[in-house]
Design an enzyme around this catalytic site. Structure first.
Site, PDB file in Angstrom:
ATOM      1  N   ASN A  83       1.289   3.897  -3.157  1.00 25.49           N
ATOM      2  CA  ASN A  83       0.929   5.313  -3.003  1.00 25.49           C
ATOM      3  C   ASN A  83       2.057   6.243  -3.453  1.00 25.49           C
ATOM      4  OD1 ASN A  83      -1.628   4.793  -2.126  1.00 25.49           O
ATOM      5  ND2 ASN A  83      -1.282   5.358   0.007  1.00 25.49           N
TER       6      ASN A  83
ATOM      7  N   GLU B 286       0.839  -1.212   0.000  1.00 24.33           N
ATOM      8  CA  GLU B 286       0.000   0.000   0.000  1.00 24.33           C
ATOM      9  C   GLU B 286       0.871   1.258   0.000  1.00 24.33           C
ATOM     10  OE1 GLU B 286      -3.099  -0.002  -0.489  1.00 24.33           O
ATOM     11  OE2 GLU B 286      -3.781  -1.986   0.116  1.00 24.33           O
TER      12      GLU B 286
ATOM     13  N   ARG C 168      -9.128   3.651  -8.063  1.00 23.83           N
ATOM     14  CA  ARG C 168      -8.552   3.455  -6.734  1.00 23.83           C
ATOM     15  C   ARG C 168      -9.697   3.232  -5.758  1.00 23.83           C
ATOM     16  NH1 ARG C 168      -4.357   1.568  -7.156  1.00 23.83           N
ATOM     17  NH2 ARG C 168      -4.033   1.946  -4.949  1.00 23.83           N
TER      18      ARG C 168
HETATM   19  N1  LIG Z   1       2.707   9.239  -1.087  1.00 21.44           N
HETATM   20  C1  LIG Z   1       1.681  10.072  -1.350  1.00 21.44           C
HETATM   21  N2  LIG Z   1       1.885  11.283  -1.945  1.00 21.44           N
HETATM   22  C2  LIG Z   1       0.849  12.098  -2.229  1.00 21.44           C
HETATM   23  N3  LIG Z   1      -0.430  11.818  -1.955  1.00 21.44           N
HETATM   24  C3  LIG Z   1      -0.714  10.638  -1.369  1.00 21.44           C
HETATM   25  C4  LIG Z   1       0.323   9.703  -1.039  1.00 21.44           C
HETATM   26  N4  LIG Z   1      -0.251   8.622  -0.470  1.00 21.44           N
HETATM   27  C5  LIG Z   1      -1.564   8.866  -0.441  1.00 21.44           C
HETATM   28  N5  LIG Z   1      -1.870  10.067  -0.978  1.00 21.44           N
HETATM   29  C6  LIG Z   1      -3.224  10.669  -1.083  1.00 21.44           C
HETATM   30  O1  LIG Z   1      -4.073   9.985  -0.180  1.00 21.44           O
HETATM   31  C7  LIG Z   1      -5.212   9.459  -0.860  1.00 21.44           C
HETATM   32  C8  LIG Z   1      -5.706   8.215  -0.164  1.00 21.44           C
HETATM   33  O2  LIG Z   1      -4.735   7.169  -0.254  1.00 21.44           O
HETATM   34  P1  LIG Z   1      -5.220   5.661  -0.126  1.00 21.44           P
HETATM   35  O3  LIG Z   1      -6.033   5.527   1.120  1.00 21.44           O
HETATM   36  O4  LIG Z   1      -4.046   4.777  -0.275  1.00 21.44           O
HETATM   37  O5  LIG Z   1      -6.226   5.474  -1.367  1.00 21.44           O
HETATM   38  P2  LIG Z   1      -5.944   5.315  -2.940  1.00 21.44           P
HETATM   39  O6  LIG Z   1      -4.499   4.965  -3.133  1.00 21.44           O
HETATM   40  O7  LIG Z   1      -6.865   4.207  -3.336  1.00 21.44           O
HETATM   41  O8  LIG Z   1      -6.308   6.634  -3.562  1.00 21.44           O
HETATM   42  C9  LIG Z   1      -4.758   9.291  -2.288  1.00 21.44           C
HETATM   43  O9  LIG Z   1      -5.833   9.263  -3.204  1.00 21.44           O
HETATM   44  C10 LIG Z   1      -3.853  10.510  -2.468  1.00 21.44           C
HETATM   45  O10 LIG Z   1      -4.599  11.660  -2.740  1.00 21.44           O
HETATM   46 MG   LIG Z   2      -3.413   3.722  -1.969  1.00 23.92          MG
END
Ligand SMILES: Nc1ncnc2c1ncn2[C@@H]1O[C@H](COP(=O)(O)OP(=O)(O)O)[C@@H](O)[C@H]1O
Ligand SMILES: [Mg+2]
Lengths: 118, 150
Positions: free
Chosen positions: B52, B48, B106
């Protein structure tokens, strides 16, 4: 690493069995293959058999939910079968278990779906 | 006191490396004799976090992901960092089902899954600089305790 997908048509039903690790890297290919099959066969019920899925994360949930919505959009149905304990846990955490039907194996799913369409 | 056993790696933010990262961490923590369930949780957290960094942190831009893992007694500490776009509203992104990229299908469950699979979780992020995630997880198997006191 690629997820292998075997498909089998049974009239208006298609069983797609996935083997491998269903992560973000594998997701695009799974999405493409399943969408092509759905469009080519015009089935109205897709049984997704996850018995060979050895790893899955939230990217896998996204692909499955995406195909569920696609089937719904054509007034069809998607059900899943043969979830491992960890995969079942992800379904519960995300609420997917309340959205789509889950069967213990494909035989049970096929039987249940046949009864509905009878 | 025993010093901590640690490893770190830097790898390209490419989706091919998601499997590599989770397998590498799993192999490193295997020395604590985690249960299969604990190992799956750790692999899922790594997957995960790394995903991300690739999708959200860097997107179309090339970059590196920095991963560190430490074994301290019967606990592991994991840090996953990117030097990508960063996160503006941490409370918002941590909400279950929130995603900024619905067009990529996502599920928005990454943060929720990561938080529930570890004992401690912290996010630091600076817009335009990047994001750092820290996790702590205790391996609860009785064998691991004896194994390490020897
Ligand atoms: N490393 C990262 N850098 C920038 N934004 C991030 C990062 N990790 C997560 N995000 C933000 O957090 C949101 C939620 O992440 P997550 O719960 O993993 O859901 P998903 O990956 O399905 O969108 C993402 O849609 C993004 O906007
Ligand atoms: Mg994610």
């Amino acid at each position: 690493m690629k997820v292998q997908i075997e498909t089998m048509n049974r009239g208006a039903m298609m069983v797609a069995t996935l083997h491998g690790e269903l992560d973000h890297h594998a997701a695009e290919n799974v999405r493409g293959t399943l969408d092509r099959e759905i469009e080519a066969t015009k089935v109205d019920c897709l049984i997704l058999d996850l018995r060979g899925v050895t790893f899955m994360d939230s990217s896998g949930l996204g692909v499955i939910l995406g195909r569920y919505k696609k089937m719904q959009a054509i007034s069809g149905e998607l059900v899943v079968t043969s979830l491992s304990k960890p995969v079942e846990r992800l379904f519960e955490m995300s609420g997917l278990h309340k959205i789509m039907k889950i069967y213990k194996d494909r035989e049970t799913a096929i039987k249940a779906l046949k009864e509905v369409t009878k | 006191m025993k010093t901590a056993n640690s490893m770190s790696m830097t790898f390209s933010a490419l989706s091919e490396n998601e499997a590599f990262a989770r397998v590498a961490v799993a192999a490193f923590v295997a020395q604590l004799n985690p249960t299969l369930e604990e190992l799956t949780e750790i692999k899922t957290v790594v997957s995960e976090a790394v995903t991300n960094c690739i999708i959200h942190g860097y997107g179309e831009i090339e970059g590196d992901i920095y991963l560190q893992c430490k074994i301290l007694g019967d606990s592991i500490e994991l840090v996953v960092e990117d030097h990508g776009i960063g996160i503006d509203d941490l409370d918002l992104v941590r909400q279950p089902l929130y995603t900024s990229r619905p067009e990529l299908e996502r599920s928005g469950m990454g943060f929720t899954i990561m938080e529930s699979f570890v004992d401690e979780f912290a996010v630091e992020s600076v817009v335009g600089k990047g994001t750092k995630l820290r996790f702590k997880k205790r391996i609860r198997t009785p064998q691991s305790a004896t194994h390490h006191e020897v």
